[in-house]
Motif scaffolding. Structure first.
Motif, short mmCIF file in Angstrom:
data_model
loop_
_atom_site.label_atom_id
_atom_site.label_comp_id
_atom_site.label_asym_id
_atom_site.label_seq_id
_atom_site.Cartn_x
_atom_site.Cartn_y
_atom_site.Cartn_z
N GLU A 198 1.19 -1.14 0.23
CA GLU A 198 -0.05 0.07 -0.18
C GLU A 198 1.02 1.36 -0.32
OE1 GLU A 198 -2.65 0.31 3.37
OE2 GLU A 198 -3.34 2.02 2.16
N ASN A 199 0.04 2.25 -0.89
CA ASN A 199 1.39 3.33 -0.87
C ASN A 199 0.59 4.68 0.45
OD1 ASN A 199 2.55 6.19 -1.16
ND2 ASN A 199 1.36 6.73 -2.99
N PRO A 200 1.58 4.49 1.59
CA PRO A 200 1.40 5.02 2.15
C PRO A 200 0.73 6.64 2.77
CG PRO A 200 3.72 5.19 2.59
CD PRO A 200 3.05 4.25 1.46
N ALA A 201 1.38 7.59 1.27
CA ALA A 201 1.18 8.13 0.65
C ALA A 201 -0.05 8.65 -0.09
CB ALA A 201 2.14 9.20 0.59
N GLY A 202 -0.76 7.19 -0.27
CA GLY A 202 -1.90 7.76 -1.09
C GLY A 202 -3.44 7.77 -0.74
N THR A 203 -3.96 8.98 -1.62
CA THR A 203 -5.08 9.68 -1.44
C THR A 203 -6.18 9.76 -2.24
OG1 THR A 203 -4.56 11.54 -2.56
CG2 THR A 203 -4.01 11.55 -0.62
N ILE A 204 -6.52 7.79 -2.56
CA ILE A 204 -6.80 7.66 -3.63
C ILE A 204 -7.76 6.19 -3.12
CG2 ILE A 204 -7.94 6.61 -5.75
CD1 ILE A 204 -5.61 7.34 -7.15
N GLU A 205 -9.20 7.02 -2.55
CA GLU A 205 -10.08 6.05 -1.56
C GLU A 205 -10.10 4.34 -2.21
OE1 GLU A 205 -10.54 9.01 -2.21
OE2 GLU A 205 -11.37 9.83 -0.68
N ILE A 206 -10.31 4.30 -3.56
CA ILE A 206 -10.62 3.14 -3.98
C ILE A 206 -9.66 1.92 -4.02
CG2 ILE A 206 -10.38 3.28 -6.76
CD1 ILE A 206 -13.29 2.05 -5.02
N SER A 207 -8.57 2.50 -4.29
CA SER A 207 -7.15 1.80 -4.04
C SER A 207 -6.60 1.63 -2.42
CB SER A 207 -6.62 1.65 -5.08
OG SER A 207 -5.80 3.33 -3.87
N MET A 208 -7.13 2.35 -1.66
CA MET A 208 -6.28 1.94 -0.17
C MET A 208 -6.37 0.81 0.84
SD MET A 208 -7.69 5.97 1.58
CE MET A 208 -6.53 6.82 1.47
N ILE A 209 -5.59 0.60 1.42
CA ILE A 209 -5.78 -0.80 2.06
C ILE A 209 -6.31 -0.41 3.62
CG2 ILE A 209 -5.13 -3.11 3.41
CD1 ILE A 209 -3.71 -3.06 0.46
N GLU A 210 -5.38 -0.44 4.09
CA GLU A 210 -5.54 -0.07 5.70
C GLU A 210 -6.15 1.59 6.04
OE1 GLU A 210 -2.09 -1.24 8.47
OE2 GLU A 210 -2.23 -2.91 7.88
N PHE A 284 9.88 1.53 -5.87
CA PHE A 284 8.98 0.52 -6.30
C PHE A 284 7.75 0.70 -6.15
CE2 PHE A 284 12.21 -1.61 -3.97
CZ PHE A 284 12.93 -3.05 -5.55
N ALA A 285 7.47 -0.20 -7.01
CA ALA A 285 5.33 0.48 -7.26
C ALA A 285 4.62 -1.00 -6.75
CB ALA A 285 5.37 0.44 -8.37
N LYS A 286 3.04 -0.16 -5.93
CA LYS A 286 2.61 -1.01 -5.58
C LYS A 286 2.43 -2.15 -6.31
CE LYS A 286 -1.88 -0.39 -4.23
NZ LYS A 286 -2.74 1.45 -3.27
N LEU A 287 2.26 -3.20 -5.24
CA LEU A 287 1.36 -4.32 -6.52
C LEU A 287 -0.21 -4.61 -6.64
CD1 LEU A 287 3.08 -7.55 -5.02
CD2 LEU A 287 3.35 -6.85 -6.70
N ARG A 288 -0.35 -4.87 -7.98
CA ARG A 288 -1.82 -5.30 -7.92
C ARG A 288 -2.57 -6.06 -6.82
NH1 ARG A 288 -2.61 -8.26 -12.37
NH2 ARG A 288 -0.40 -8.70 -12.87
N PHE A 289 -3.73 -5.95 -7.05
CA PHE A 289 -4.52 -6.60 -5.34
C PHE A 289 -4.10 -8.09 -5.15
CE2 PHE A 289 -7.64 -7.57 -2.37
CZ PHE A 289 -7.31 -7.55 -1.18
N PHE A 290 -4.75 -8.70 -6.49
CA PHE A 290 -4.79 -10.33 -6.04
C PHE A 290 -2.85 -10.90 -6.28
CE2 PHE A 290 -9.68 -9.49 -6.43
CZ PHE A 290 -9.01 -10.44 -6.22
N ARG A 291 -2.43 -10.20 -6.48
CA ARG A 291 -0.78 -10.91 -6.71
C ARG A 291 -0.03 -9.94 -4.92
NH1 ARG A 291 3.03 -9.82 -11.04
NH2 ARG A 291 4.22 -11.28 -9.78
#
Lengths: 315, 218
Positions: A198-210, A284-291
């Motif tokens: 997960e990107n700790p600085a991410g701001t896009i709700e749909i891709s957030m996890i925690e 590194f880039a964020k992994l796709r969810f199912f990876r």
């Protein structure tokens, strides 16, 4: 004296986890050729949030209000049982071993997932479901990692693990230990919501996890939630450095000076660990969810190979 | 703890095992070759360590040959002649899926340890970890050949199997006859060339077909 040191350890975790988070934010900004916020910014944020009142959904029940306090209590409990500033068990360390610590951390994550479901917000449910899925894959791997250190020290008590590795530095290059350390670091990144999970600085709700579990929080409760997250990062990093990577330099828990030196030592070690995390975040880039399952499967595999190797490589 | 050479060999063999797993867990043809090249370089380190301990000139030659041929020549040739020419990128065709394959691979590793029983091996070996690990690498190469559908991917599985055999041979026998190992080497090269000729021949026969179709046909 031991009780004084015990209090000092928990206070250090409470007070310095914000500094650790701020330093990471600053370092990752510097890596991107930006100036970034001050290292002290998390303290200002906390002060601001603690002074605000919250806005809460009318769907929220008592679970929502209760969860941040319980999660905070869990992190404080863990801060008393793992080695942070001394390598001798402090009075409260009898409460649990590493498995117990992992259980308490899992409890904190569980109540936060409940709280996210409680408001009925779709994003909260999404976050809760994702975090639970990742947790269910990370937990078995984490237990195996504890076994890798366990086979070297014949114990799952973090202090004994620390002693075993500090006493025979040659154990550091055993494949079992190295594989266990790498696997634990991978799990640390997964548990604290860093790249590649997960990107700790991410701001896009749909891709957030925690993060999407805590979107509904505001005011004082939000401050507790964020503070708890920083404490978790601090505690896991401290365990990683004190048990796996650099088990030396901790005070022996006999005097206050030793404890204060231990605080400095742990700050130095965390600088190393934080730099590693920031470098990974930047490169590194964020992994796709199912990876993510493959990533966590990789950590599981490393730990498993470590355990199998322990039976064939002479200690 | 064993001797420093034993420690280096143990670490090296675990890394070689991890490279086999990396190959098994990757889905890009380019990565397969990278991992195979790294694995072969690590193998050369193992052979060099064994040569240093045994003061064996033949093993030094083998280590050099391994680094040169397997570490550099074969990956480079395969990259130029197979991956680039056939425009291979992603190897999606495998059964079962990646996660299951990795779990099966871990199971095979465990099986190798159980089957070999390293505790019962003769004492005085350079590193007892070598026997089960080389067995595990052979099994992992075989697994790669079973789960992958693409010919080039299967070729790499075969090369990994050969690396496993080589690892066991180099580190276990105190004086491995150079002539035997050289024979295996030339077998390997010959096999590689045959495979190359076959795939390029096929590619040329299918030349009028569009590249995508050709990729599927191989």
């Amino acid at each position: 004296m031991p009780y004084l040191l015990q209090a000092l350890q928990s206070l250090a975790v409470l007070g310095l986890c914000t500094l650790y988070a701020g330093a990471q934010t600053r370092a990752s900004a510097v890596l991107q050729s930006k100036r970034g916020p001050s290292v002290l910014q998390p303290y200002r944020d906390l002060a601001k949030w603690l002074g605000k009142s919250g806005v809460v959904s009318d769907q929220a029940g008592w679970v929502f209000h209760f969860a941040p306090y319980l999660a905070m209590a869990c992190y404080l409990t863990v801060s008393t049982i793992v080695p942070v500033i001394t390598d001798q068990p402090l009075p409260m360390a009898f409460l649990g071993d590493l498995l117990g610590g992992a259980l308490v951390l899992a409890l904190a994550s569980f109540v936060m997932s409940l709280a996210a479901l409680d408001t009925g917000s779709p994003l909260g449910g999404l976050g809760a479901s994702r975090t639970t899925w990742i947790g269910s894959l990370a937990e078995p791997a984490l237990i195996l990692v504890f076994f890798t250190v366990g086979v070297l020290s014949a114990s799952d008590n973090p202090y004994l693990m620390n002693h075993a590795i500090a006493a025979s530095p040659a154990a550091m290059v055993l494949p079992t230990h190295l594989l266990g350390a790498v696997a634990f670091f991978m799990l640390l990144l997964a548990e604290t919501g860093h790249i590649p999970i997960e990107n700790p600085a991410g701001t896009i709700e749909i891709s957030m996890i925690e993060e999407s579990r805590v979107l509904e929080y505001s005011g004082r409760e939000y401050a507790l939630v964020k503070w708890g997250g920083w404490m978790k990062l601090f505690l896991l990093s401290a365990v990683f450095m004190n048990v796996f990577v650099l088990p030396w330099g901790l005070g022996n828990g006999t005097s206050l000076e030793q404890g204060l030196l231990g605080v400095l030592a742990v700050l130095g070690k965390l600088a190393v660990c934080g730099l590693a995390i920031v470098l990974i975040d930047a490169s590194f880039a964020k992994l796709r969810f199912f990876r993510i399952a493959e990533y966590l499967g990789g950590a599981f595999l490393l730990a498993l190979i470590g355990i199998i190797t322990s039976y064939v490589v002479a200690k | 703890m064993g001797s420093p050479a034993g420690v280096i060999l143990s670490l090296d063999s675990v890394l070689i095992l991890l490279m086999a797993f990396a190959c098994l867990g990757s889905k890009l043809f380019d990565r397969y070759l990278t991992y195979y090249g790294v694995q072969s370089a690590l193998l050369a380190v193992a052979a060099g360590t064994a040569a240093y301990v045994g003061h064996d000139a033949a093993l030094w030659v083998l280590a050099g040959l391994t680094l040169l041929l397997k570490g550099y020549a074969i990956p480079t040739a395969a990259r130029r002649l197979l991956v680039r020419r056939l425009q291979l990128k992603r190897d999606a065709r495998m059964f079962p899926g990646l996660s299951v394959t990795l779990v099966v691979g871990a199971g095979l590793c465990g099986f190798a340890y159980l089957a070999i029983g390293p505790q019962e091996l003769a004492h005085g070996l350079l590193s007892a970890a070598m026997v089960p690990i080389s067995t595990a690498i052979v099994l992992l190469g075989a697994l790669a050949m079973v789960v992958r559908r693409h010919m080039v991917a299967q070729l790499i599985g075969w090369l990994i199997m050969e690396n496993g055999v080589f690892l066991g041979a180099v580190t276990l026998t105190s004086s491995f006859p150079l002539i035997v190992e050289a024979g295996i080497f030339f077998d390997l090269i010959a096999g590689f060339l045959i495979m190359l000729a076959m795939t390029t021949g096929l590619a040329e026969r299918l030349h009028p077909a569009p590249p995508g179709w050709r990729r599927e046909a191989l």
